[in-house]
Design an enzyme around this catalytic site. Structure first.
Site, PDB file in Angstrom:
ATOM      1  N   GLY A   1       8.224 -61.038  26.737  1.00 25.95           N
ATOM      2  CA  GLY A   1       8.704 -59.780  26.586  1.00 25.95           C
ATOM      3  C   GLY A   1       7.314 -58.498  25.878  1.00 25.95           C
ATOM      4  O   GLY A   1       7.642 -57.235  26.095  1.00 25.95           O
TER       5      GLY A   1
ATOM      6  N   LYS B   1      11.065 -62.708  31.794  1.00 27.53           N
ATOM      7  CA  LYS B   1      10.810 -63.298  32.708  1.00 27.53           C
ATOM      8  C   LYS B   1      11.050 -64.586  32.582  1.00 27.53           C
ATOM      9  O   LYS B   1      11.135 -64.946  31.110  1.00 27.53           O
ATOM     10  CB  LYS B   1       9.249 -63.360  33.620  1.00 27.53           C
ATOM     11  CG  LYS B   1       8.165 -64.200  32.408  1.00 27.53           C
ATOM     12  CD  LYS B   1       7.936 -65.186  32.428  1.00 27.53           C
ATOM     13  CE  LYS B   1       7.246 -65.528  31.427  1.00 27.53           C
ATOM     14  NZ  LYS B   1       6.986 -67.306  30.313  1.00 27.53           N
TER      15      LYS B   1
ATOM     16  N   ALA C   1       9.006 -66.517  22.549  1.00 29.37           N
ATOM     17  CA  ALA C   1      10.345 -67.393  23.142  1.00 29.37           C
ATOM     18  C   ALA C   1       9.952 -67.622  24.719  1.00 29.37           C
ATOM     19  O   ALA C   1      10.669 -68.323  25.100  1.00 29.37           O
ATOM     20  CB  ALA C   1      11.568 -66.339  23.572  1.00 29.37           C
TER      21      ALA C   1
ATOM     22  N   ASP D   1       0.187 -63.308  31.368  1.00 28.66           N
ATOM     23  CA  ASP D   1       1.173 -62.795  32.064  1.00 28.66           C
ATOM     24  C   ASP D   1       1.558 -61.017  32.453  1.00 28.66           C
ATOM     25  O   ASP D   1       2.467 -60.990  32.465  1.00 28.66           O
ATOM     26  CB  ASP D   1       2.112 -62.785  31.547  1.00 28.66           C
ATOM     27  CG  ASP D   1       2.435 -64.800  30.987  1.00 28.66           C
ATOM     28  OD1 ASP D   1       2.029 -65.251  31.874  1.00 28.66           O
ATOM     29  OD2 ASP D   1       3.211 -64.762  29.807  1.00 28.66           O
TER      30      ASP D   1
ATOM     31  N   LEU E   1       9.466 -65.885  27.395  1.00 23.77           N
ATOM     32  CA  LEU E   1       9.825 -64.616  28.435  1.00 23.77           C
ATOM     33  C   LEU E   1       9.083 -63.593  28.053  1.00 23.77           C
ATOM     34  O   LEU E   1       9.850 -62.754  29.336  1.00 23.77           O
ATOM     35  CB  LEU E   1      11.506 -64.298  27.332  1.00 23.77           C
ATOM     36  CG  LEU E   1      12.758 -65.412  27.717  1.00 23.77           C
ATOM     37  CD1 LEU E   1      13.693 -64.947  26.754  1.00 23.77           C
ATOM     38  CD2 LEU E   1      12.718 -66.358  28.691  1.00 23.77           C
TER      39      LEU E   1
HETATM   40  P1  ATP Z   1       4.141 -65.357  26.775  1.00 26.16           P
HETATM   41  O1  ATP Z   1       5.451 -66.267  27.308  1.00 26.16           O
HETATM   42  O2  ATP Z   1       3.116 -64.659  27.358  1.00 26.16           O
HETATM   43  O3  ATP Z   1       3.462 -66.530  26.014  1.00 26.16           O
HETATM   44  P2  ATP Z   1       6.274 -65.024  24.538  1.00 26.16           P
HETATM   45  O4  ATP Z   1       7.026 -64.883  25.295  1.00 26.16           O
HETATM   46  O5  ATP Z   1       6.256 -66.520  24.624  1.00 26.16           O
HETATM   47  O6  ATP Z   1       5.036 -64.746  25.296  1.00 26.16           O
HETATM   48  P3  ATP Z   1       5.967 -62.053  23.325  1.00 26.16           P
HETATM   49  O7  ATP Z   1       7.675 -62.191  22.808  1.00 26.16           O
HETATM   50  O8  ATP Z   1       5.977 -61.290  24.781  1.00 26.16           O
HETATM   51  O9  ATP Z   1       5.771 -63.839  23.607  1.00 26.16           O
HETATM   52  O10 ATP Z   1       4.858 -62.325  22.212  1.00 26.16           O
HETATM   53  C1  ATP Z   1       3.955 -62.975  21.403  1.00 26.16           C
HETATM   54  C2  ATP Z   1       3.124 -61.782  20.004  1.00 26.16           C
HETATM   55  O11 ATP Z   1       2.966 -61.400  21.296  1.00 26.16           O
HETATM   56  C3  ATP Z   1       4.757 -61.703  19.233  1.00 26.16           C
HETATM   57  O12 ATP Z   1       4.772 -63.232  17.989  1.00 26.16           O
HETATM   58  C4  ATP Z   1       4.035 -60.582  18.677  1.00 26.16           C
HETATM   59  O13 ATP Z   1       3.620 -61.474  17.050  1.00 26.16           O
HETATM   60  C5  ATP Z   1       2.557 -60.351  19.567  1.00 26.16           C
HETATM   61  N1  ATP Z   1       3.523 -58.757  20.424  1.00 26.16           N
HETATM   62  C6  ATP Z   1       2.512 -58.047  20.329  1.00 26.16           C
HETATM   63  N2  ATP Z   1       2.832 -56.675  21.111  1.00 26.16           N
HETATM   64  C7  ATP Z   1       4.634 -56.952  21.339  1.00 26.16           C
HETATM   65  C8  ATP Z   1       5.338 -56.878  22.004  1.00 26.16           C
HETATM   66  N3  ATP Z   1       5.631 -55.432  21.892  1.00 26.16           N
HETATM   67  N4  ATP Z   1       6.651 -57.229  21.859  1.00 26.16           N
HETATM   68  C9  ATP Z   1       6.270 -58.676  21.838  1.00 26.16           C
HETATM   69  N5  ATP Z   1       5.314 -58.445  21.126  1.00 26.16           N
HETATM   70  C10 ATP Z   1       4.741 -58.250  20.515  1.00 26.16           C
END
Ligand code: ATP
Length: 304
Positions: free
Chosen positions: A122, A17, A118, A157, A120
């Site tokens: 994920g 997203k 990031a 999220d 996003l």
């Molecule tokens: P948000 O925008 O919700 O803050 P984000 O995009 O910044 O999320 P994500 O990649 O969703 O970050 O994940 C943040 C942390 O969650 C990662 O650094 C990782 O350690 C942990 N994590 C646990 N499970 C997962 C997964 N299946 N995919 C990604 N990260 C995961």
């Protein structure tokens, strides 16, 4: 979220997203921030495969499939995502199993394409995909409301990815979802700088804002085709994130030299996106940004 059901297994495509709008309204007594955001899913997916395991074991295998999806100045570093119990996929599976009071097992594979940490989301998307996927695979029959209650326990999220329309206004700490329709798909260029940023750190440095547009006003402008410009693209977390990470400022400057309709950081960064008039324009903007070697560059459509 898209599905493919085969005889003995189920494949779920979990989208990334971006936040088209993100306003931090204040800090709450429980430590979370009260926010208002417009989120939209993208055509960039992790792929999860679920196979029933009659032995009752829950296992996860993570695969890095980023290669070839985006252009990066240097290859993306190897995946450092744990496939242990702290992975959101296994946390979601365990929570679901406990709630449904079943002792079912599954062998899960996660092909990771969405860059980590990031902005996003994920991980949150993978968690939502697991709730929905295992609810189907195990024939648990849980309602959407029940899945939402579990999602809110896993992260702010996660609920968004249960939204049926792929776009929503998110309120509270992000878990209160109002599904919306965007008038048309958006053509985005997303840049993920090589450096990351801790979400908690960015929130600690941010000052809540009470001024400016609401999410509704932002959407109204978008719907009327008056592509919001200047201050209309708002992310309260962007200023503190730029202070903490100069790569984001570099990417923002690069976008400001491009003929995009608007540009903004997503979530707490470090990903940054520009909105283009059409895919052809997105492709040429992406080409120029790749030449600047800012990080991974994706051309993606919103999925609405
Ligand atoms: P948000 O925008 O919700 O803050 P984000 O995009 O910044 O999320 P994500 O990649 O969703 O970050 O994940 C943040 C942390 O969650 C990662 O650094 C990782 O350690 C942990 N994590 C646990 N499970 C997962 C997964 N299946 N995919 C990604 N990260 C995961």
């Amino acid at each position: 979220m898209l599905f493919r059901q085969q005889h003995h297994h189920l494949t779920v495509f979990a989208p990334a997203k971006v936040n088209l709008f993100l306003k931090i309204l204040g800090k709450r007594t429980d430590g979370f921030h009260e926010l208002e955001s417009v989120m939209v899913t993208l055509g960039l997916y992790d792929t999860l495969e679920f196979r029933d395991d009659p032995s009752g074991n829950l296992t996860l295998e993570c695969r890095d499939t980023a290669g070839g999806l985006a252009s990066a100045p240097t290859p993306r570093p190897p995946l450092v995502l744990s496939s242990g119990p702290d992975n959101l996929v296994l946390r979601a599976a365990v929570l679901l199993r406990e709630y449904a009071k079943v002792n079912r097992g599954a062998a899960i594979t996660l092909a990771k394409r969405i860059p980590l940490a990031a902005g996003l989301a994920g991980g949150s998307s993978d968690a939502a995909a697991t709730l929905v996927g295992l609810n189907r695979l195990w024939n648990l029959g849980l309602s959407l409301n029940e899945l939402h209650a579990l999602a809110a326990k896993l992260g702010s999220d996660v609920n968004f990815f249960l939204s049926p329309t792929g776009a929503a206004i998110c309120r509270g700490r992000g878990e209160q979802i109002e599904p919306i329709q965007l008038p048309r798909p958006l053509h985005l260029v997303v840049v993920k700088p090589p450096s990351g940023l801790s979400t908690a750190l960015v929130f600690r440095h941010c000052q809540p804002t009470q001024v400016g547009l609401s999410a509704e006003e932002f959407l109204d402008a978008l719907r009327k085709g008056r592509h919001p410009l200047g201050d209309w693209w708002h992310n309260t977390l962007q200023a503190p994130a730029m202070e903490l990470n100069p790569d984001i400022r570099r990417v923002a400057r690069a976008f400001s030299r491009q003929p995009v309709l608007g540009h903004l950081m997503s979530g707490s960064g470090t990903s940054y996106f520009g909105v283009c008039a059409h895919r052809r324009q997105a492709m040429s903007v992406a080409g120029r940004l790749r030449a600047e070697r800012l990080g991974e560059v994706f051309v993606v459509g919103s999925r609405v």
